[in-house]
Enzyme design. Structure first.
Site, PDB file in Angstrom:
ATOM      1  N   HIS A 193       1.674   4.526  -2.810  1.00 30.92           N
ATOM      2  CA  HIS A 193       1.747   5.989  -2.672  1.00 30.92           C
ATOM      3  C   HIS A 193       3.076   6.514  -3.210  1.00 30.92           C
ATOM      4  O   HIS A 193       3.114   7.527  -3.918  1.00 30.92           O
ATOM      5  CB  HIS A 193       1.613   6.377  -1.200  1.00 30.92           C
ATOM      6  CG  HIS A 193       0.247   6.233  -0.633  1.00 30.92           C
ATOM      7  ND1 HIS A 193      -0.891   6.670  -1.276  1.00 30.92           N
ATOM      8  CD2 HIS A 193      -0.168   5.705   0.557  1.00 30.92           C
ATOM      9  CE1 HIS A 193      -1.947   6.426  -0.518  1.00 30.92           C
ATOM     10  NE2 HIS A 193      -1.541   5.833   0.600  1.00 30.92           N
ATOM     11  N   HIS A 229       0.829  -1.204   0.000  1.00 28.69           N
ATOM     12  CA  HIS A 229       0.000   0.000   0.000  1.00 28.69           C
ATOM     13  C   HIS A 229       0.868   1.261   0.000  1.00 28.69           C
ATOM     14  O   HIS A 229       0.657   2.174  -0.808  1.00 28.69           O
ATOM     15  CB  HIS A 229      -0.912  -0.033   1.227  1.00 28.69           C
ATOM     16  CG  HIS A 229      -1.801   1.154   1.395  1.00 28.69           C
ATOM     17  ND1 HIS A 229      -3.133   1.152   1.036  1.00 28.69           N
ATOM     18  CD2 HIS A 229      -1.560   2.401   1.904  1.00 28.69           C
ATOM     19  CE1 HIS A 229      -3.671   2.332   1.310  1.00 28.69           C
ATOM     20  NE2 HIS A 229      -2.731   3.107   1.845  1.00 28.69           N
ATOM     21  N   GLU A 230       1.842   1.312   0.905  1.00 30.13           N
ATOM     22  CA  GLU A 230       2.661   2.513   1.019  1.00 30.13           C
ATOM     23  C   GLU A 230       3.563   2.704  -0.201  1.00 30.13           C
ATOM     24  O   GLU A 230       3.789   3.842  -0.641  1.00 30.13           O
ATOM     25  CB  GLU A 230       3.482   2.484   2.309  1.00 30.13           C
ATOM     26  CG  GLU A 230       2.671   2.418   3.589  1.00 30.13           C
ATOM     27  CD  GLU A 230       1.676   3.564   3.754  1.00 30.13           C
ATOM     28  OE1 GLU A 230       1.814   4.589   3.062  1.00 30.13           O
ATOM     29  OE2 GLU A 230       0.755   3.428   4.577  1.00 30.13           O
TER      30      GLU A 230
END
Length: 321
Positions: free
Chosen positions: A240, A236-237
């Site tokens: 980003h 997920h990170e």
């Protein structure tokens, strides 16, 4: 056996003595509604994470602990879109599918408070498993990750650093390696009950030393931060870091996450709901299996084609990848 199953099984061999306990939700069973509509079953039991009890898993999510990456404001998002359009016009970039797989070097910084897993000094196998999870998640999007180096730092202040703190700045300034196209991952027992955060590609030029991804140590595969311990906080990170917003960005209106093939979503999903549709006036159910939502790791398994193209565009524009 799938990679995820192997990693989950390996967690039995990697016990780590951190005080995490989670009241697990039962398997979601769809409840039949009128006209065949399916509504998700939500678990409202107490949820304990990193020694703090929340009224429910929903309360944990609403407290902002799943991800602390700061949303860009509207002017910043518009500036990003303008930059991408200029780059693509100048370079003829149109679709990532036509390009060969690109490999990103990963510098892994293990911040601990002493020797041993109980102090955050995680094993090499745990790091290797996180890289494997990233490679499995991003393979269909045209990316691969190569572990370039691992360093280990004992610093009790950095070990509990929070988002935007002096400790975070000092740690990253001292440890970051490589260029704008290299991924720096920092693991620590980060404060505030958080799982992780990241910087966006457009952040690099103004603050290159802060670039990278910060992860709660116990969110790595084999960690104790269930139901977030299969490594997909990292997935997920990194999303980003490669330019993606949350799938619920902007709610049901506006440009959302700036990806056309991720259905609109009013708010973050949690657990692993079935048939959730928070924007009934927009096409499609919520993308609860997407890596950029907030569901449990076991529920995440998807990047859309549009997200793959966006990652390629943003990484080309800002990271030279």
């Amino acid at each position: 056996m799938s990679l995820r199953s192997k990693l989950l099984a390996s967690s039995l061999l990697l016990p780590l003595a951190f005080a995490f306990s989670v009241v697990a939700a039962p398997s979601d069973v769809p409840e039949l509604m009128a006209e065949g509509e399916v509504a998700p079953v939500q678990d409202d039991r107490p949820f304990t994470f990193n020694g703090t009890e929340y009224a429910s898993q929903e309360a944990f999510i609403k407290a902002g602990h799943r991800c602390s990456t700061a949303d860009l404001d509207e002017s910043a998002k518009e500036a990003v879109e303008a930059d991408v359009m200029v780059w693509e016009a100048q370079n003829g970039f149109s679709n990532r599918d036509s390009l060969a797989v690109k490999t990103i070097n990963v510098y892994f910084h293990v911040i601990n408070k002493g020797t041993g897993a109980a102090n955050g000094d995680i094993s090499q196998s745990m790091i290797d498993s996180q890289i494997s999870v990233l490679n499995a998640a991003y393979a269909s999007s045209g990316w691969a990750f190569r572990l370039a180096a691992v360093d280990r730092t004992t610093n009790a202040t950095w070990y509990t650093m929070g988002y935007g703190t002096t400790a975070e700045r000092n740690a990253k300034t001292a440890l970051r390696r490589g260029t704008k196209g290299d991924l720096n991952v920092y693991t620590a027992n980060i404060g505030g009950g958080l799982l992780g955060w990241a910087t966006f590609p457009s952040d690099y030029n103004s603050a290159p030393s802060m670039d990278g991804v910060v992860l709660l140590t116990q969110s790595l595969p084999g960690g104790s931060a269930a139901p977030y311990n299969l490594g997909d906080t990292g997935t997920h990170e990194v999303g980003h870091w490669m330019g993606l917003y949350h799938t619920f960005q902007g709610g049901c209106n506006g440009n959302g996450d700036y990806v056309s093939d991720t259905p609109a979503e009013k708010s973050a999903a949690y657990g692993c709901p079935s048939g959730r549709n928070s924007c009934p006036n927009k096409a499609g159910n919520d993308p609860i299996t997407n890596f950029m939502d907030y569901t449990d790791d076991s529920c995440m398994n998807t990047f859309s084609a549009g997200q793959a193209t966006r990652m390629a565009s943003l990484c080309a524009t800002y990271r030279g990848l």
